[in-house]
Each structure stands twice: as C-alpha cells, then as structure tokens.
Design an enzyme around this catalytic site. Structure first.
Site, PDB file in Angstrom:
ATOM      1  N   LEU A   1       0.789  -1.193  -0.060  1.00  0.00           N
ATOM      2  CA  LEU A   1      -0.029   0.070   0.181  1.00  0.00           C
ATOM      3  C   LEU A   1       0.819   1.423  -0.108  1.00  0.00           C
ATOM      4  CD1 LEU A   1      -2.949  -1.028   2.519  1.00  0.00           C
ATOM      5  CD2 LEU A   1      -3.018  -0.806   0.008  1.00  0.00           C
TER       6      LEU A   1
ATOM      7  N   CYS B   1      -6.580  -5.958   1.145  1.00  0.00           N
ATOM      8  CA  CYS B   1      -5.471  -6.103   0.973  1.00  0.00           C
ATOM      9  C   CYS B   1      -4.597  -7.477   1.873  1.00  0.00           C
ATOM     10  CB  CYS B   1      -4.564  -4.885   1.325  1.00  0.00           C
ATOM     11  SG  CYS B   1      -2.834  -4.884   0.556  1.00  0.00           S
TER      12      CYS B   1
HETATM   13  C1  FMN Z   1       1.604  -4.561  -8.272  1.00  0.00           C
HETATM   14  C2  FMN Z   1      -0.153  -4.848  -7.708  1.00  0.00           C
HETATM   15  C3  FMN Z   1      -0.498  -3.736  -6.767  1.00  0.00           C
HETATM   16  C4  FMN Z   1      -1.845  -3.785  -6.339  1.00  0.00           C
HETATM   17  N1  FMN Z   1      -2.096  -2.799  -5.568  1.00  0.00           N
HETATM   18  C5  FMN Z   1      -3.546  -2.759  -5.219  1.00  0.00           C
HETATM   19  C6  FMN Z   1      -4.125  -1.771  -4.325  1.00  0.00           C
HETATM   20  O1  FMN Z   1      -3.340  -0.817  -3.919  1.00  0.00           O
HETATM   21  N2  FMN Z   1      -5.441  -1.981  -4.129  1.00  0.00           N
HETATM   22  C7  FMN Z   1      -6.192  -2.756  -4.428  1.00  0.00           C
HETATM   23  O2  FMN Z   1      -7.417  -2.731  -3.948  1.00  0.00           O
HETATM   24  N3  FMN Z   1      -5.720  -3.865  -4.862  1.00  0.00           N
HETATM   25  C8  FMN Z   1      -4.497  -3.912  -5.618  1.00  0.00           C
HETATM   26  N4  FMN Z   1      -3.817  -4.845  -6.427  1.00  0.00           N
HETATM   27  C9  FMN Z   1      -4.759  -5.996  -6.735  1.00  0.00           C
HETATM   28  C10 FMN Z   1      -5.553  -5.806  -8.099  1.00  0.00           C
HETATM   29  O3  FMN Z   1      -6.267  -4.527  -8.200  1.00  0.00           O
HETATM   30  C11 FMN Z   1      -6.122  -7.100  -8.557  1.00  0.00           C
HETATM   31  O4  FMN Z   1      -7.419  -7.091  -7.606  1.00  0.00           O
HETATM   32  C12 FMN Z   1      -5.533  -8.262  -8.528  1.00  0.00           C
HETATM   33  O5  FMN Z   1      -4.238  -7.902  -9.012  1.00  0.00           O
HETATM   34  C13 FMN Z   1      -6.189  -9.160  -9.465  1.00  0.00           C
HETATM   35  O6  FMN Z   1      -6.549  -8.709 -10.664  1.00  0.00           O
HETATM   36  P1  FMN Z   1      -5.339  -9.148 -11.950  1.00  0.00           P
HETATM   37  O7  FMN Z   1      -5.240 -10.652 -12.175  1.00  0.00           O
HETATM   38  O8  FMN Z   1      -6.204  -8.723 -13.211  1.00  0.00           O
HETATM   39  O9  FMN Z   1      -4.172  -8.534 -11.744  1.00  0.00           O
HETATM   40  C14 FMN Z   1      -2.658  -4.944  -6.768  1.00  0.00           C
HETATM   41  C15 FMN Z   1      -2.201  -5.874  -7.873  1.00  0.00           C
HETATM   42  C16 FMN Z   1      -0.831  -5.806  -8.142  1.00  0.00           C
HETATM   43  C17 FMN Z   1      -0.198  -6.779  -9.250  1.00  0.00           C
END
Ligand code: FMN
Ligand code: FAD
Ligand code: FES
Lengths: 294, 251
Positions: free
Chosen positions: A70, A121
């Site tokens: 975060l 998170c």
């Molecule tokens: C590098 C990174 C940082 C992330 N930071 C946050 C965040 O600050 N807040 C949040 O709600 N989700 C965060 N996520 C989660 C993503 O928003 C998402 O829910 C998760 O990666 C699954 O989707 P995807 O497979 O398309 O990446 C983060 C994911 C990644 C990979």
C-alpha cells in the site's frame, strides 16, 4: 453498444483499470483513461506509506506475486496529483485504512466519480484483510462512507475468506453500490538457493492467470445472491476471459496484471468483446449473467 | 533466474563489475532487477551481455561491492527497450556511472563512434583501457586528467551537427543541461537518452517509474527515450520515491 451503467456511473465500455496498476501518478491514469471505460487509483491511506522493501513484485509461471504494501504519498498529496486528471473516463479512488480512517478520506477527492474501498489487501495486517473478513465491519464502514458521499461506492472483496458472499451481503446491507471481486490470493514463493521467501514481506498476493477460475467462481456466487452489481477482476488477459466474467454475472471487469502484456490490452479486450457480440448477435445485457440462465 | 557470479572486477574503490557465466539475450541500455542477498532488489543496467557494473551509493549497492565470486544472485530481466542502432556518425556521451550501459553500447555499435566521458576526478574513470582504444575525449571536473570541465563544456565546443545520432547516459542534472543544449542546437530528435526512476516491478504494472506528463514507464517504454520526449517531461525537474511522493531536484 458497450456502454454500462453502474449505479449512476456510466462507463463507455466495461473495462476498468484495477487498483495498484499504473495508478500512482495522474499521468499514467490519464493515459489509460483514454482507452478504458474507467480507472481505479492505487489505494491511498491517510498517512504516507513507503510500502515494503523490494523485492515487492515477482513473476511466477502462472501469474504475479506482489507485496507492494500500500505504498502511497498520503491522501492529501495524492489528491493534489489527481487535480490534473483528464476526465476521459470515470475516476474511482481506492481508499484503504481502518474503519475510522477510511470515511475521513472521502473529502480529499472532489474529482472522484466513485470510491472503491480496499478492505482486502492480503499483505498489510491491521488494514484490509482483517476488515474485509468481517461482514458486520464491512457493513459499518460502507454506512459511514455513504454518509460522507453521494457518489457510488464499491467494496473490493478478498478471496481469502471462507464465504465471499457473506462479505458481499455485508457490503450490500451497508449501502454499497457494487462489489469488486477479487483482490489477490495470499501466496508465497521461496528462493531455494537462499532458502527463504523471495518477497521482502515473505507473503504476498497472487494475481494473473492462476486466479481467474477462482475469481470467476466468486463472481458467479456473488451474482446469485446480491442485488447490487458485481465487477469482476482477476487474471483477465484476453476478451475471452472478460466474456467469461460477464457470463458469470459481472457488469464490468477490471484488468490489472494483464497490463504486463501492454497497455493496449484494454483496446484488444474491448474490440474482442464487440466482435463476440456481433458474431453471436447478442447484446451486453444478454451476456451478463448468461451462465446462470443456461 | 539464479545466476552465479563468475568473476568480479573492482573498477575503482567504489565501483564493481560482476560477470556472470551467462549471456543475457539483450541489447545495450536494457537493465536487470538484481536481488542482492539480505538487501533490496534494485535495477541495474547491463554493462555487457554478461555483466553489471555498480557504483556504491547506498546500502544495497555497497553490499554488491562485497559480494564474492561464486555468490548466487536472483536476477529478473533483461527489461526495458534499450538503445537502437543507427547508420552514420555516432556520439556517445557518458557522465559518471552512466558509462556502464554505454560501455556495452560502444562494444555493440562497433564503429563510427566518438565518445565524450566525464567524471569529477581521474580516480573515477572505469573501463579506461578499453575505452582508450576508441575515439574518446576524457574529461575531469578538476582537470586531473584529460580536458578540464564538465561534459557540457566540451559538448558546447563541439560541432554536434555532424552526428547522425547522439546517445546519452549520466546524472539527471547533466541530462537536464544536455537537453537544453540539444534544444538550442535543434538536434533533440536525433538523440537517445537513458534515464532512471524508482522501480519496483520492472515489468510495467506497479506504476512507480512513470514520468510526467505522458505517464511513460521507464521500465517498459524506457529507460531510453528520444530527447524530444524528455525535453517536455519531468526529467531535470522532479522525481518520485517509493511512496510516489515528488521530490524537486536540488541544484
Ligand atoms: C502490483 C500490484 C499492486 C496492487 N495494488 C492494489 C491496491 O493498492 N489496492 C487494491 O485494491 N488492489 C491492488 N492490487 C490488486 C489488483 O487490483 C487486482 O485485484 C488483482 O491483481 C487481481 O487482478 P489481475 O489478475 O487482473 O491483476 C494490486 C495488484 C498488483 C499486481
Ligand atoms: C534503469 C536503471 C538502470 C540503472 N543502472 C545502474 C547501473 O548500471 N549502475 C549503477 O551503479 N546504478 C544503476 N542504477 C541506479 C541504482 O538502481 C541505484 O543506485 C540503487 O538502487 C541504489 O540502491 P542503494 O540501496 O544502494 O541506495 P539507496 O540509499 O537505497 O538509494 C540511493 C538512491 O538510489 C535510487 N534508488 C534506490 N532504490 C531504487 C530503485 N528501486 N529503483 C531506482 N532507483 C533507486 C534513489 O534515487 C535513491 O535516492 C540504475 C537505475 C535504473 C532505474
Ligand atoms: S517499475 Fe513498475 S511500472 Fe515500472
């Protein structure tokens, strides 16, 4: 043809940038807003957070693990950053913190068109995961945030719970305008040479390809029970993945790790969905929740 | 990927080159993310197909100085776009540790290259023997070797118009002055300049390395950019730390 309405938020197309992906600076958000139907910022907290030390991100065969922690410059400084938002798509600001902190953050962001509450998170104790696994707490936070704003609010749900639907119900009772499923799955990779976990925080969250079937199941279950819209997220790389989420009941989808393949992923998913609808002679409404009707 | 350090060369008391028994499929200008045992993972440019060259400026880089031959390090990459080769006369401009990726570039371009390489004092020069075989202007700020002054002083006295392409890597304040000079000389489009920003993922997702105003990712669309793009960017004005907070460059 691809326009979707979620609460009183209108998205030109159903693809949205997921939180934490190219969401630290307004200029990268502006860049994605030109193609995506909406953008979600990196989660912000009341105080600045450096996040964890590198390595914070590591690729695995089936996806990506991260424990960024975060990191953000604080709601106050981030709000200054967002003053230069280009407004090309709805801007959703992701908020994180304790039950007391989150509602206080709303007033920093007059430029937001909606808020996403990151109660999920997986790698920052005390904020996120713990909040997001108690339906009563989720309900209370939603109520408190709703008192502060008339803009739509969404709750980002964690898959790291026994029953995601129960948490979704809490959000709905609290007045949330929608839920986003899912955040990352708690995971670990170990460096066998050094005999220790690779991520500095040891445990991180898994995203990308590997979690898609889990996410699709979560969306399916949430859609069955909730009346508020569900936004799908997890492992979307192609239009086919996106359509799968829509059929499970998602009104829109978020793309995160898929940006690894290029920022053009939004365009290719949008075009792919369009072609699919034409080819099958279907409307977007026909597709949303289709798997429940067949 | 885990790679053993095959050879270690101390270039000067605060700079080390680590050689690996592996050739990275790469072009000059690309970087790798190096996970230093017990310390952080940091971005470092390739200084040849099979090496990195690091100057100690903090905890992690200091530790790299002390890594022994045979140590296994975790490496991700190579990432980033790298330099593009062009026909014709080429000028390579390096300041300080910025010479690291340029050493790989000079080897790779092979011919029709002039080099301008500036440091503070003579002790800082690295790859000296190797570069001396080329057409190099060595510069020290204190005049302890070669021309006295800064890289900018020398560039201002040169006929830059005769070059078909100019490659640059060095400290940000040097790059800022060079951008001003190249703008005056109307040669910005003919330049490829490598820049640095705080990196976490190295693969274009976390957003920490993005530069204003276009949101270009240094780890994907960079680290090498055309001078015209950089001239109208945050480069030389401010940068961000790991939390995303802005810091205005002092100087
Ligand atoms: C590098 C990174 C940082 C992330 N930071 C946050 C965040 O600050 N807040 C949040 O709600 N989700 C965060 N996520 C989660 C993503 O928003 C998402 O829910 C998760 O990666 C699954 O989707 P995807 O497979 O398309 O990446 C983060 C994911 C990644 C990979
Ligand atoms: C694309 C790229 C290529 C690089 N190539 C080289 C190279 O070939 N040789 C070399 O010696 N150095 C190179 N660097 C710089 C190197 O990454 C930093 O010197 C190193 O991270 C410092 O870490 P530290 O713990 O020793 O120092 P710290 O005390 O932690 O930091 C000193 C300074 O280094 C920078 N820094 C720290 N962490 C990071 C990070 N994760 N990403 C980017 N910058 C950081 C910050 O500006 C900080 O102020 C490169 C940087 C980038 C972005
Ligand atoms: S370092 Fe993560 S986007 Fe460049």
């Amino acid at each position: 043809m691809l326009e979707v309405r979620i609460g009183d938020m209108v998205l030109e197309n159903p693809t949205v940038l997921a939180s934490g992906i190219m969401g630290t600076t307004v200029s990268s958000l502006n860049r994605i807003a030109r193609v995506a139907g909406g953008v979600v910022t990196k989660s912000v907290t009341s105080e600045p957070r450096e996040g964890f030390k590198n390595p914070t991100v590591v690729n695995v065969n089936c996806g990506i693990l991260n424990a960024v922690g975060l990191s953000n410059p604080s709601a106050k400084l981030f709000a200054q950053e967002l003053e230069r938002y280009n407004g090309e798509a709805p801007l959703i600001v992701s908020l994180a913190g304790s039950e007391e902190e989150i509602p206080e953050l709303v007033s920093f962001f007059p430029m937001a068109q909606g808020f996403e509450l990151n109660l999920s998170c997986p790698h920052v104790g005390s904020m996120g995961a713990e909040l997001g696994s108690d339906p009563e707490l989720v309900e209370n936070i939603c109520r408190r945030v709703k008192k502060r704003t008339s803009k739509p609010i969404f709750v980002k749900l964690s898959p790291n719970v026994t029953d995601i639907v129960e948490i979704g119900r809490g959000a709905e009772r609290g007045g949330a305008d929608g839920v986003v499923a899912i955040n990352t799955l708690r995971a670990m990779v170990i460096d066998v040479e050094a005999g220790k976990p690779i991520l500095s925080n040891r445990i991180g969250g898994l995203s990308g390809k590997a979690i898609k079937p889990v996410a699709v199941r979560c969306v399916y279950e949430l859609f069955e029970t909730l009346k508020i819209p569900v936004i799908g997220c997890g492992g979307i790389i192609t239009w086919r993945d996106a359509v799968e989420f829509l059929m499970a009941g998602a009104s829109a989808v978020q793309i995160g790790s898929g940006v690894f393949y290029g920022t053009s992923i939004f365009k290719s998913v949008i075009e792919g969905i369009k072609d699919f609808l034409v080819r099958k002679n279907l409307s977007l409404e026909d597709v949303i929740g289709m798997a429940h009707r067949n | 990927m885990y790679i053993r350090i095959a050879e270690k060369v101390m270039e000067n008391p605060e700079t080390v080159t680590l050689y690996f028994s592996y050739e990275f499929p790469s072009v000059p200008g690309q970087f790798v993310m190096v996970d230093v045992p017990g310390k952080e993972e940091i971005p470092v440019s390739l200084s040849s197909e099979s090496s990195i060259t690091v100057k100690a400026v903090g905890d992690t880089t200091q530790k790299m100085l002390n890594l022994g031959k045979g140590t296994i390090v975790g490496i991700r990459g190579p990432y980033g776009n790298g330099f593009k080769a062009v026909e014709g006369n080429k000028l390579v401009v390096g300041g300080g540790i910025g010479i690291a990726p340029l050493r790989y570039l000079v080897r790779w371009l092979e011919r029709d290259i002039d080099v301008v390489y500036g440091v503070k004092t003579v002790k800082e020069f690295i790859f000296f023997e190797e570069l001396r075989a080329k057409n190099v202007v060595f510069i020290t700020e204190n005049g302890s070797f070669g021309e006295k002054g800064t890289v900018i002083d020398i560039l201002e006295s040169m006929d830059l118009g005769k070059y078909d392409q100019i490659y640059v890597c060095g400290p940000e304040m040097m790059i800022a002055s060079i951008l001003n000079l190249f703008e005056r000389e109307k040669i910005l489009p003919l330049t490829q300049i490598s820049v640095e920003r705080y990196m976490k993922c190295g693969i274009g997702i976390c957003g920490s390395c993005c530069i204003d105003p276009f949101g270009l990712r240094v780890c994907v669309e960079g680290p090498v950019f055309n001078g015209e793009i950089l001239k109208n960017s945050e480069i030389g004005k401010y940068h961000r730390n790991g939390s995303g907070r802005k810091y205005v460059w002092k100087n």
